[in-house]
Design a protein around this motif. Structure first.
Motif, short mmCIF file in Angstrom:
data_model
loop_
_atom_site.label_atom_id
_atom_site.label_comp_id
_atom_site.label_asym_id
_atom_site.label_seq_id
_atom_site.Cartn_x
_atom_site.Cartn_y
_atom_site.Cartn_z
N UNK A 165 5.19 10.52 -1.43
CA UNK A 165 4.59 9.22 -1.21
C UNK A 165 4.77 8.79 0.23
N UNK A 166 3.78 8.10 0.75
CA UNK A 166 3.90 7.44 2.05
C UNK A 166 3.65 5.96 1.83
N UNK A 199 0.83 -1.20 0.00
CA UNK A 199 0.00 0.00 0.00
C UNK A 199 0.87 1.26 0.00
N UNK A 200 0.41 2.28 -0.72
CA UNK A 200 1.06 3.59 -0.67
C UNK A 200 0.01 4.67 -0.88
N UNK A 201 0.32 5.85 -0.37
CA UNK A 201 -0.56 7.00 -0.58
C UNK A 201 0.29 8.19 -0.99
N UNK A 202 -0.36 9.14 -1.64
CA UNK A 202 0.33 10.36 -2.03
C UNK A 202 -0.64 11.54 -1.98
N UNK A 203 -0.09 12.68 -1.64
CA UNK A 203 -0.87 13.92 -1.66
C UNK A 203 -0.45 14.79 -2.85
N UNK A 234 5.18 3.68 7.17
CA UNK A 234 5.24 5.07 7.63
C UNK A 234 3.83 5.61 7.88
N UNK A 235 2.90 5.29 6.96
CA UNK A 235 1.52 5.75 7.12
C UNK A 235 0.94 5.26 8.45
N UNK A 236 1.12 3.98 8.75
CA UNK A 236 0.56 3.42 9.99
C UNK A 236 1.23 4.03 11.22
N UNK A 237 2.54 4.28 11.15
CA UNK A 237 3.23 4.92 12.27
C UNK A 237 2.70 6.33 12.51
N UNK A 276 -7.68 -13.12 -2.60
CA UNK A 276 -8.33 -14.24 -1.91
C UNK A 276 -9.79 -13.90 -1.57
N UNK A 277 -10.46 -13.24 -2.51
CA UNK A 277 -11.88 -12.94 -2.35
C UNK A 277 -12.19 -11.74 -1.47
N UNK A 278 -11.16 -11.01 -1.03
CA UNK A 278 -11.38 -9.85 -0.14
C UNK A 278 -10.77 -8.60 -0.76
N UNK A 279 -11.51 -7.49 -0.69
CA UNK A 279 -11.01 -6.22 -1.19
C UNK A 279 -9.95 -5.65 -0.26
N UNK A 280 -8.86 -5.17 -0.85
CA UNK A 280 -7.79 -4.51 -0.10
C UNK A 280 -7.44 -3.21 -0.81
N UNK A 281 -7.18 -2.17 -0.03
CA UNK A 281 -6.77 -0.90 -0.62
C UNK A 281 -5.31 -0.98 -1.00
N UNK A 282 -5.03 -0.65 -2.26
CA UNK A 282 -3.68 -0.75 -2.80
C UNK A 282 -3.01 0.61 -2.88
N UNK A 283 -3.79 1.66 -3.22
CA UNK A 283 -3.21 2.97 -3.48
C UNK A 283 -4.28 4.03 -3.29
N UNK A 284 -3.89 5.15 -2.70
CA UNK A 284 -4.80 6.30 -2.60
C UNK A 284 -4.00 7.56 -2.90
#
Length: 119
Positions: free
Chosen positions: A43-44, A35-39, A48-51, A106-114
Protein backbone atom coordinates in the motif's frame (compact mmCIF):
# COMPACT_ATOMS: atom_id res chain seq x y z
CA UNK A 1 -24.03 8.47 -19.84
CA UNK A 2 -25.74 10.52 -17.15
CA UNK A 3 -24.53 13.91 -15.89
CA UNK A 4 -22.95 12.38 -12.75
CA UNK A 5 -20.89 9.94 -14.79
CA UNK A 6 -19.94 12.66 -17.24
CA UNK A 7 -18.62 14.85 -14.43
CA UNK A 8 -16.75 11.92 -12.92
CA UNK A 9 -15.20 11.15 -16.31
CA UNK A 10 -13.97 14.76 -16.55
CA UNK A 11 -12.53 14.75 -13.02
CA UNK A 12 -10.95 11.34 -13.59
CA UNK A 13 -9.29 12.63 -16.77
CA UNK A 14 -7.95 15.58 -14.76
CA UNK A 15 -6.50 13.16 -12.20
CA UNK A 16 -4.80 11.08 -14.93
CA UNK A 17 -3.42 14.22 -16.55
CA UNK A 18 -2.07 15.45 -13.20
CA UNK A 19 -0.56 12.04 -12.42
CA UNK A 20 1.40 11.79 -15.67
CA UNK A 21 2.43 15.45 -15.42
CA UNK A 22 3.60 14.85 -11.82
CA UNK A 23 1.38 17.75 -10.71
CA UNK A 24 1.29 16.90 -7.00
CA UNK A 25 -0.70 20.03 -6.10
CA UNK A 26 -3.52 19.00 -8.42
CA UNK A 27 -3.33 15.38 -7.24
CA UNK A 28 -3.55 16.56 -3.63
CA UNK A 29 -6.68 18.52 -4.56
CA UNK A 30 -8.30 15.60 -6.44
CA UNK A 31 -7.60 12.92 -3.82
CA UNK A 32 -9.15 12.43 -0.39
CA UNK A 33 -6.96 13.02 2.65
CA UNK A 34 -7.07 9.27 3.34
CA UNK A 35 -6.23 8.28 -0.26
CA UNK A 36 -4.28 5.06 -0.75
CA UNK A 37 -3.14 2.94 -3.66
CA UNK A 38 -1.94 -0.61 -4.00
CA UNK A 39 -0.33 -2.72 -6.68
CA UNK A 40 -1.38 -5.94 -4.97
CA UNK A 41 1.87 -6.21 -3.02
CA UNK A 42 2.05 -3.04 -0.94
CA UNK A 43 0.00 0.00 0.00
CA UNK A 44 1.03 3.59 -0.61
CA UNK A 45 -0.66 6.28 1.39
CA UNK A 46 -1.16 9.75 -0.03
CA UNK A 47 1.87 11.43 1.54
CA UNK A 48 4.30 8.79 0.25
CA UNK A 49 2.58 8.62 -3.15
CA UNK A 50 2.90 12.39 -3.66
CA UNK A 51 6.55 12.36 -2.54
CA UNK A 52 7.38 9.59 -5.02
CA UNK A 53 5.57 11.32 -7.86
CA UNK A 54 7.33 14.58 -7.05
CA UNK A 55 10.69 12.78 -7.14
CA UNK A 56 9.93 11.13 -10.51
CA UNK A 57 11.67 14.02 -12.33
CA UNK A 58 9.24 13.99 -15.25
CA UNK A 59 9.69 10.30 -16.03
CA UNK A 60 5.91 9.75 -15.92
CA UNK A 61 5.34 12.28 -18.72
CA UNK A 62 6.92 9.99 -21.32
CA UNK A 63 4.47 7.17 -20.59
CA UNK A 64 1.48 6.65 -22.90
CA UNK A 65 -1.73 5.20 -21.48
CA UNK A 66 -4.62 3.64 -23.37
CA UNK A 67 -7.64 2.34 -21.49
CA UNK A 68 -10.32 -0.18 -22.43
CA UNK A 69 -13.33 -1.92 -20.90
CA UNK A 70 -14.05 1.07 -18.64
CA UNK A 71 -17.11 0.62 -16.46
CA UNK A 72 -18.44 3.24 -14.06
CA UNK A 73 -20.93 2.36 -11.37
CA UNK A 74 -22.24 5.20 -9.22
CA UNK A 75 -24.57 5.11 -6.23
CA UNK A 76 -25.37 7.99 -3.87
CA UNK A 77 -22.06 9.84 -4.15
CA UNK A 78 -19.82 6.80 -4.35
CA UNK A 79 -18.46 5.47 -7.63
CA UNK A 80 -16.41 2.51 -8.72
CA UNK A 81 -14.41 2.64 -11.96
CA UNK A 82 -12.92 -0.53 -13.39
CA UNK A 83 -11.02 -1.28 -16.56
CA UNK A 84 -7.83 -2.26 -18.29
CA UNK A 85 -4.88 -0.07 -19.20
CA UNK A 86 -1.99 -0.47 -21.58
CA UNK A 87 0.95 1.68 -20.51
CA UNK A 88 3.78 2.16 -22.99
CA UNK A 89 7.27 3.24 -22.05
CA UNK A 90 9.16 3.29 -25.32
CA UNK A 91 9.16 -0.30 -26.55
CA UNK A 92 7.99 -1.73 -23.23
CA UNK A 93 4.28 -2.34 -22.72
CA UNK A 94 2.61 -3.04 -19.39
CA UNK A 95 -0.95 -4.38 -19.28
CA UNK A 96 -2.85 -3.73 -16.05
CA UNK A 97 -6.30 -4.15 -14.59
CA UNK A 98 -7.47 -1.43 -12.23
CA UNK A 99 -10.24 -0.48 -9.86
CA UNK A 100 -10.81 3.01 -8.48
CA UNK A 101 -13.16 4.17 -5.73
CA UNK A 102 -14.36 7.75 -5.94
CA UNK A 103 -16.41 9.65 -3.36
CA UNK A 104 -18.32 12.89 -3.70
CA UNK A 105 -17.41 15.36 -0.94
CA UNK A 106 -19.10 18.77 -0.84
CA UNK A 107 -20.36 18.16 -4.37
CA UNK A 108 -16.91 17.32 -5.82
CA UNK A 109 -15.53 13.94 -6.82
CA UNK A 110 -12.34 12.86 -5.04
CA UNK A 111 -10.29 9.72 -5.60
CA UNK A 112 -10.32 7.61 -2.46
CA UNK A 113 -8.57 4.39 -3.51
CA UNK A 114 -6.90 2.85 -6.54
CA UNK A 115 -5.69 -0.69 -7.02
CA UNK A 116 -3.91 -2.02 -10.08
CA UNK A 117 -2.27 -5.30 -10.99
CA UNK A 118 -0.32 -6.45 -14.00
CA UNK A 119 -2.01 -9.03 -16.18
Amino acid sequence: MNIVSANLVLIRNEWLKAFYAADVEQLDHLETEWFMSTNGRKFLYKEIQLKRISASNGSLAKLKRRESNIQIREFNGIACVTGNAEIKDGDEVLHTNFIENWIKIDGKWKLQFISFESE
